[in-house]
Design a protein around this motif. Structure first.
Motif, PDB file in Angstrom:
ATOM      1  N   ASN A 115     -16.828  -4.063  17.911  1.00 16.77           N
ATOM      2  CA  ASN A 115     -15.737  -3.382  17.217  1.00 16.77           C
ATOM      3  C   ASN A 115     -15.018  -2.148  17.905  1.00 16.77           C
ATOM      4  N   ARG A 116     -15.907  -1.347  18.626  1.00 20.28           N
ATOM      5  CA  ARG A 116     -15.259  -0.331  19.262  1.00 20.28           C
ATOM      6  C   ARG A 116     -15.450  -0.809  20.847  1.00 20.28           C
ATOM      7  N   GLN A 134     -14.093  -8.645  14.251  1.00 18.15           N
ATOM      8  CA  GLN A 134     -15.429  -8.741  14.461  1.00 18.15           C
ATOM      9  C   GLN A 134     -15.810  -9.984  15.414  1.00 18.15           C
ATOM     10  N   ARG A 137     -21.955 -10.836  17.271  1.00 16.82           N
ATOM     11  CA  ARG A 137     -22.677 -11.003  16.063  1.00 16.82           C
ATOM     12  C   ARG A 137     -22.314 -12.128  15.358  1.00 16.82           C
ATOM     13  N   GLY A 219     -26.332 -11.720  16.524  1.00 17.74           N
ATOM     14  CA  GLY A 219     -26.833 -10.804  15.334  1.00 17.74           C
ATOM     15  C   GLY A 219     -27.809 -11.355  14.157  1.00 17.74           C
ATOM     16  N   GLN A 221     -28.196 -13.987  13.076  1.00 17.00           N
ATOM     17  CA  GLN A 221     -27.784 -15.093  12.132  1.00 17.00           C
ATOM     18  C   GLN A 221     -27.757 -16.370  12.554  1.00 17.00           C
TER      19      GLN A 221
ATOM     20  N   HIS B   4     -42.571  -5.013  16.825  1.00 16.42           N
ATOM     21  CA  HIS B   4     -41.275  -4.817  17.634  1.00 16.42           C
ATOM     22  C   HIS B   4     -41.434  -3.076  17.673  1.00 16.42           C
ATOM     23  N   ASP B 158     -22.888   6.042   8.750  1.00 14.06           N
ATOM     24  CA  ASP B 158     -21.658   6.426   9.606  1.00 14.06           C
ATOM     25  C   ASP B 158     -20.993   7.676   8.653  1.00 14.06           C
ATOM     26  N   ARG B 161     -17.206   7.735   7.783  1.00 11.85           N
ATOM     27  CA  ARG B 161     -16.534   6.691   7.016  1.00 11.85           C
ATOM     28  C   ARG B 161     -16.591   6.868   5.651  1.00 11.85           C
ATOM     29  N   LYS B 186     -34.105  -8.139  10.778  1.00 15.79           N
ATOM     30  CA  LYS B 186     -33.984  -9.487  11.321  1.00 15.79           C
ATOM     31  C   LYS B 186     -35.413 -10.213  10.850  1.00 15.79           C
ATOM     32  N   ILE B 225     -22.862  -8.240   5.491  1.00 15.15           N
ATOM     33  CA  ILE B 225     -23.895  -8.041   6.592  1.00 15.15           C
ATOM     34  C   ILE B 225     -23.321  -8.126   8.151  1.00 15.15           C
ATOM     35  N   GLY B 226     -23.103  -7.289   8.923  1.00 21.90           N
ATOM     36  CA  GLY B 226     -22.438  -7.260  10.312  1.00 21.90           C
ATOM     37  C   GLY B 226     -23.338  -8.038  11.308  1.00 21.90           C
ATOM     38  N   ALA B 227     -24.478  -7.751  11.137  1.00 21.33           N
ATOM     39  CA  ALA B 227     -25.623  -8.057  12.001  1.00 21.33           C
ATOM     40  C   ALA B 227     -26.890  -7.828  11.390  1.00 21.33           C
ATOM     41  N   PHE B 228     -27.968  -8.662  11.760  1.00 24.22           N
ATOM     42  CA  PHE B 228     -29.439  -8.484  11.247  1.00 24.22           C
ATOM     43  C   PHE B 228     -30.154  -8.054  12.586  1.00 24.22           C
ATOM     44  N   GLU B 234     -30.788  -2.104  19.551  1.00 21.88           N
ATOM     45  CA  GLU B 234     -29.868  -2.887  18.891  1.00 21.88           C
ATOM     46  C   GLU B 234     -29.280  -2.125  17.608  1.00 21.88           C
ATOM     47  N   SER B 237     -27.211   0.728  18.413  1.00 23.37           N
ATOM     48  CA  SER B 237     -25.862   0.585  19.065  1.00 23.37           C
ATOM     49  C   SER B 237     -24.996  -0.034  17.953  1.00 23.37           C
ATOM     50  N   LEU B 238     -25.479  -0.773  16.820  1.00 25.69           N
ATOM     51  CA  LEU B 238     -24.671  -1.420  15.961  1.00 25.69           C
ATOM     52  C   LEU B 238     -23.897  -0.323  15.263  1.00 25.69           C
ATOM     53  N   ASN B 241     -21.451   1.519  17.881  1.00 23.52           N
ATOM     54  CA  ASN B 241     -20.402   0.740  18.539  1.00 23.52           C
ATOM     55  C   ASN B 241     -19.648   0.642  17.060  1.00 23.52           C
ATOM     56  N   GLY B 242     -19.812   0.973  16.029  1.00 23.73           N
ATOM     57  CA  GLY B 242     -19.050   0.996  14.516  1.00 23.73           C
ATOM     58  C   GLY B 242     -18.839  -0.390  14.309  1.00 23.73           C
ATOM     59  N   ASP B 243     -19.775  -1.275  14.625  1.00 24.36           N
ATOM     60  CA  ASP B 243     -20.047  -2.495  14.058  1.00 24.36           C
ATOM     61  C   ASP B 243     -20.457  -2.566  12.576  1.00 24.36           C
TER      62      ASP B 243
END
Lengths: 269, 368
Positions: A115-116, A134, A137, A219, A221, B4, B158, B161, B186, B225-228, B234, B237-238, B241-243
């Protein structure tokens, strides 16, 4: 002939001990762990998680193969038939990715597509989009990342096929008044179809075993077969399930290889 | 899988050393403080009498570890310690022991893994005559695993926001009030608890987990959900990175984010889910039971646990260490008396019984 067989004996022995025996061990495990029987296979082929993962893997690999082979076709065309300058640039573009590890490439795509990331930042700076799209992911990112890795592998069988095309046939077609487009569709493309099949085969079989790229770019998924097997071996040990899944995968890939190889053999004649 | 997590600690140290936030010497001390949890990418070290092999999650400072932790322990006891970073997953430990000739002695495995393996006869019970129960927290000593540190799944967000910061796990699941994508773990651990708490289950009624209810909640929330995330870097960085605008991540990473962004990305302890880390001993370990137990006992020293906390941010297992942490850093200690009451601890017994099947079902939901 006898001397030949004698000479390759050590190799066969080596392969037997290092490949065949362990594989038979896996096959045995798939029927015996935790209890003797076919339970593992019936679970792998009927339960939601493994079947879902198998279908996702197949679907994704078909997409990746289609993307990789089409891109590779264009690149190879430039490489084989372009001007000297175009050829050397293309050659660099094919070779350089070979020297970069699969992990670095996955991270590269992340910083490109997030995204960035570069792409979103450019698009926003140019005023083309308001908020970030997006692109990582998800399956899109997985297809991009895997294709990027696999394109060079598709290039070589294609290049062989293209180099084997007899220039005189093209000249003849041209002399008969065919347009360039028609020469491509009706002469050049069919004459390179063995290369397309070879590339498809190579890329598809390769893609099925992918682990790192989908794990990073997907991601979480888009769990694929390789990751599920890893999970069942190491994280939540169910070795019988992992073994059964491996055997299914092996048979599946073997079957596809067999069918395509026969077809390839016919074409190459 | 919290396996992990341990791996991630080594990464944090290396990153901080690379950024110059800590010196190389501190990094090595940190490895040492990981108590043998340090993992020094050796090949399989062959263990025998008078020698211990400690297995953790990777890293490349074999000599350094020897200098920082192995040597003092050897001076004290005459027992040599070798470090191997090949990763003691349940599968790998099973292969070691069932193979009949284990080369490992001690492992930094999840307590519930050690327990499950112990019940199958693959681990040695902890000898509480040598390992000091008084240096453990109440409820965190197990038959086959001795707790060595704690971490927590916390809500990191964040702050740029949102006008008002989120204050509960319900806020995490409320995308109307707190817009933006989310990220969850995950490998399921801690996420079922979070979903159930948000769905209105009282903390004391969490266990046994109502998986169906948890999965229904997560399934309904999946579009947000943007990502697991699968690893600490990871997860970090999510957010960077603003994900995603909010994520349930390890407190070690959350603290780093808070420090690195000067609070732009920060976290709350409220509704955090505490995960315990533990050391286990393999069945018939080649170095001998007693030596292994003495090693574990040596890891209980509060001073060393404070070093560990300062390097990595994971909380001491010995409660006596809490007070040794400097005042201004206590807010980052998951087990600090201020922070602990806001959180809930993972139930090792439940995970021992149910983790495998639960994770299968969870993956089915999140990757569908």
């Amino acid at each position: 002939m006898r001397a030949f067989l004698f000479l390759i004996c050590p190799v066969l022995l080596f392969l037997g001990v290092s490949y065949l025996l362990p594989f038979l061990g896996i096959v045995q495990l798939s029927f015996t762990d935790p209890d003797p029987g076919l339970a593992q296979y019936s679970r792998v082929l009927t339960e939601d998680l493994p079947t879902g993962v198998i279908w996702r893997t197949l679907r994704l690999c078909v997409m990746v193969t289609a993307v990789s082979v089409s891109c590779a076709y264009v690149i190879t065309l430039l490489w084989v038939r372009g001007s000297p300058l175009v050829r050397s640039i293309t050659e660099l573009c094919i070779m350089i990715p070979f020297w970069i590890s699969v992990l670095s490439r996955a991270f590269g795509w992340l910083s490109m597509l997030s995204n960035r990331g570069l792409l979103n930042t450019w698009l926003q700076d140019m005023g083309l989009i308001d908020s970030a799209i997006q692109m990582t992911r998800n399956e899109f990112a997985v297809v991009v990342g895997m294709s990027h890795y696999l394109i060079p592998f598709a290039v070589f069988p294609l290049a062989t096929a293209m180099r084997n095309v007899d220039e005189r046939v093209l000249t003849a077609a041209d002399g008969m008044g065919a347009s360039r487009l028609r020469i491509f569709w009706q002469v050049f493309l069919p004459m390179t179809s063995s290369g397309i099949l070879g590339a498809t085969l190579l890329v598809f079989v390769f893609s099925i075993g992918f682990y790192v790229t989908p794990a990073l770019l997907g991601g979480g998924q888009s769990v694929l077969v390789a990751e599920l097997i890893y999970l069942w071996i190491f994280q939540i040990p169910q070795w019988g399930m992992a073994a059964a899944m491996s055997v299914v995968l092996m048979l599946g890939v073997g079957g596809i290889l067999y069918v395509l190889m026969r077809r390839y053999g016919e074409m190459a004649k | 899988m919290n396996t992990h997590f341990q791996n991630d600690l080594v990464e944090i140290l290396k990153e901080r050393a690379a950024k110059g936030q800590i010196s190389r010497r501190q990094m090595l001390q940190g490895f040492a403080a990981l108590m043998g949890t340090t993992a020094l990418g050796a090949g399989a070290a062959k263990a025998e009498e008078g020698r211990l092999v400690f297995v953790n999650w990777g890293g490349d400072a074999l000599d350094a570890m020897d200098e920082a932790f192995g040597t003092p322990f050897t001076e004290e006891t005459g027992i040599e310690v070798l470090y191997d970073g090949s990763g003691p997953t349940e599968g790998a430990i099973t292969a070691q022991v069932q193979g009949g000739n284990p080369t490992w002695d001690l492992v930094d495995a999840d307590p519930f893994s050690s327990q499950a393996l112990g019940r199958k006869g693959l681990m040695t019970p902890i000898d509480y005559d040598i390992v000091d129960k008084a240096k453990q927290r109440e409820g965190f000593g197990w038959e086959y695993s001795s707790s060595c540190y704690f971490y927590s799944y916390v809500i990191a967000y964040d702050a740029t926001r949102f006008d008002e910061p989120p204050t509960s796990i319900a806020d995490f699941f409320d995308t109307e009030k707190f817009p933006g994508k989310r990220s969850m773990y995950k490998w399921g651990a801690g996420m079922w608890e979070a979903a159930l708490l948000a769905d209105g289950v009282a903390p004391e009624d969490l266990y046994p987990l109502d998986l169906e209810r948890a999965h229904a909640k997560i399934d309904g929330f999946k579009e947000h959900i943007g990502a697991f995330w699968g690893g600490g870097a990871e997860s970090q960085s999510l957010l960077l990175n603003g994900d995603v605008s909010m994520a349930l991540i390890w407190n070690t990473r959350a603290s780093l984010l808070h420090k690195d962004t000067e609070g732009e990305i920060t976290f709350t302890w409220q509704d955090g889910i505490i995960g315990p880390g533990g050391i286990g001993v393999l069945k018939d370990n080649p170095g001998g039971t007693e030596a292994a137990m003495r090693y574990i006992a040596a890891t209980q020293e509060p001073e060393r646990q404070v070093v560990l906390f300062q390097m990595l941010g994971n909380a001491p297992s010995n409660p006596a260490a809490d007070a040794l942490i400097p005042e201004d850093e206590r807010r980052f200690n998951a087990m600090d008396p201020e922070n602990l009451p806001k959180q809930i601890a993972l139930d090792t017994d439940w995970y021992e019984e149910n983790y495998g099947a639960a994770l299968d079902a969870y993956l089915q939901i999140i990757s569908a």
